[in-house]
Write a protein that holds these residues in place. Structure first.
Motif: not given
Ligand SMILES: Cc1ncc(COP(=O)(O)O)c(C=O)c1O
Length: 461
Positions: A42-64
């Motif tokens: 159910c992607s959490g609450a129809v939210a985790a639409n790309l699944g979990h643990g994606i490095e690229e998104i985590a890095s974009a957040m960390a860089n910002q």
């Protein structure tokens, strides 16, 4: 799940429940401290639409976060804010070009309700303030959004605090609240679910009504019910006639969930405001907001000195916005919409097969990867007794078997009726869909056996 008061300091969603502790996630799976693997169906609450643990998104957040974690949008802005707004406006229907960010979907709808009010007031229509919503719809848990929503169970506790908004019935051809037949409505080109909007506007007085808010495909309250083809065209016509703004709540449906960027595209209608949330950041950060039509922006410039009297500390939070930007890049690059259509059709077929096999599945519906199952005690659609909580039970069984779904109730009238949303990540693979269906089948069958043995397999008749 274990029950009983816990000796800790967390104000749990259910204080009597013990929840599995998730240490990490990868793709469509979550992993608990004890090493159990859960398929996030159910992607959490129809939210985790790309699944979990994606490095690229985590890095974009960390860089910002390293560059500028926070600026207050009253004083400063960030380059990512411009980039994401531009991208969202490009995806949005014609005429919707300005993006206002919030942290969650409730705040997004709260903002839309306030914007509608200010727009009308400043245009010389100070009486326009009533929002019309729909029974069995959900727009959030803050007082404004809860008042606009029509979830009786969530509203009831707070009724004395709620705003005096009004509601029409949600369209639901399978269980038409007007006892009409879809074929008859279509042949007469007369849908009571939309004409009732006009009746209510006239009753409240068009001079008092600011906006109508609706989910294009009703998610949590009805389990992915799609309205008749012409419903939103009629709604748009009525809103135009009485100068009522149309707010499309795409918090659950937006950004590809139903196989279109926005579900309202299925109905060929342009709303005045689209609210969004969940999928925009695929759950990696709290991010939501609204996309606003040029007409309203022009009004604010002309009549309000360019200022919307509103705002949150975390509007346009740079780290959340960076997450949104990385997520939209992935949606585009990986052609996520195509996968949603393909896997959505595949999953729909599998669920239809399941319905043939298990008579308690009364209906299968939805679009893309926002699919819903409705359960009933017999082929006539008699609901189960309310306290049986059949879909909660099915979901608990599924969790034991290693998958999690999104159960709901009140499908028929706000109290009776049970549904289950099936909404895996938008990048799901075929083998994951197969596993999902396998666990779902087993969970339903085990639940039926269990309730039969316990002797309370009974309808609400
Ligand atoms: C259609 C819709 N609108 C609004 C909301 C509220 O969003 P949030 O929980 O992020 O405040 C939800 C949440 O499920 C939703 O499904």
């Amino acid at each position: 799940m274990e029950r009983g008061m816990r000796d800790d300091h967390v104000f749990h969603r259910d204080l009597s429940k013990k929840y599995p502790l998730i240490t990490h996630g990868k793709g469509s799976y979550l992993y608990s401290e004890e090493g159990t693997r859960y398929l996030d169906a159910c992607s959490g609450a129809v939210a985790a639409n790309l699944g979990h643990g994606i490095e690229e998104i985590a890095s974009a957040m960390a860089n910002q976060a390293k560059r500028a974690a926070f600026v207050h949008t009253l004083r400063f802005e960030t380059p990512v804010l411009y980039k994401l707004s531009e991208k969202i406006a490009r995806f949005a229907p014609d005429g919707l070009n300005k993006v206002y960010f919030t942290s969650g979907g409730s705040e997004a709808n709260e903002s839309a309700i306030k914007l509608a009010r200010q727009f009308h007031r400043d245009a010389g229509k100070p009486e326009k303030h009533v929002v019309i919503g729909r029974w069995q719809s959900y727009h959030g848990n803050t007082f404004g959004s809860l008042s606009a929503g029509g979830d009786i169970k969530r509203r009831q506790v707070y009724t004395p605090n709620l705003l005096h908004f009004t509601h029409i019935h949600s369209p639901n051809c399978l269980r038409c609240p007007f006892q009409r037949d879809k074929g008859d409505c279509d042949s007469r080109q007369d849908w009571s679910c939309s004409t009732s909007l006009e009746q209510l506007i006239l009753e409240v007085g068009p001079q008092n009504v600011s906006a109508f808010i609706a989910e294009p495909i009703t998610g949590s309250q009805l389990g992915s019910v799609v309205p008749p083809d012409n419903y939103f065209k009629e709604v748009r016509r009525i809103c135009d006639q009485y100068d009522v703004l149309l707010i499309a709540d795409e918090v659950m449906t937006g950004f590809g969930r139903t196989g279109k960027t926005f579900a309202i595209e299925y109905f060929d209608v342009i709303p005045d405001i689209i609210t969004f949330g969940k999928g925009i950041s695929a759950g990696y950060a709290p991010l939501a907001g609204m996309i606003v039509h040029d007409r309203l922006i022009k009004g604010l410039i002309q009549n309000s000195k360019g200022k919307f009297v509103h705002g949150y500390t975390y509007s346009g939070h740079p780290v959340s916005v960076a997450a949104g930007l990385a997520v939209l890049d992935i949606y585009e690059r990986e052609k996520i919409l195509e996968n949603v259509v393909e896997k959505g059709n595949y999953l729909l077929q599998k669920l239809i097969e399941l319905k043939r096999e298990i008579p308690l599945i009364f209906d299968v519906r939805g679009k893309g990867l926002l699919l819903g199952l409705e359960f009933a005690a017999d082929a006539e659609g008699t609901p189960f007794k309310q306290d049986l909580q059949i879909t909660e039970r099915i979901n608990e069984k599924a969790i034991e078997l290693g998958a999690v779904f999104y159960p709901g109730s009140g499908t028929i009238n706000g109290y009776l009726g049970d549904h289950l949303i099936v909404s895996p990540p938008l990048n799901s693979k075929t083998n994951e869909i197969d596993e999902l269906v396998h666990i779902l089948r087993k969970s339903i069958k085990l639940t039926i056996e269990e309730i039969r043995e316990a002797g309370f397999y009974d309808s609400a008749k």
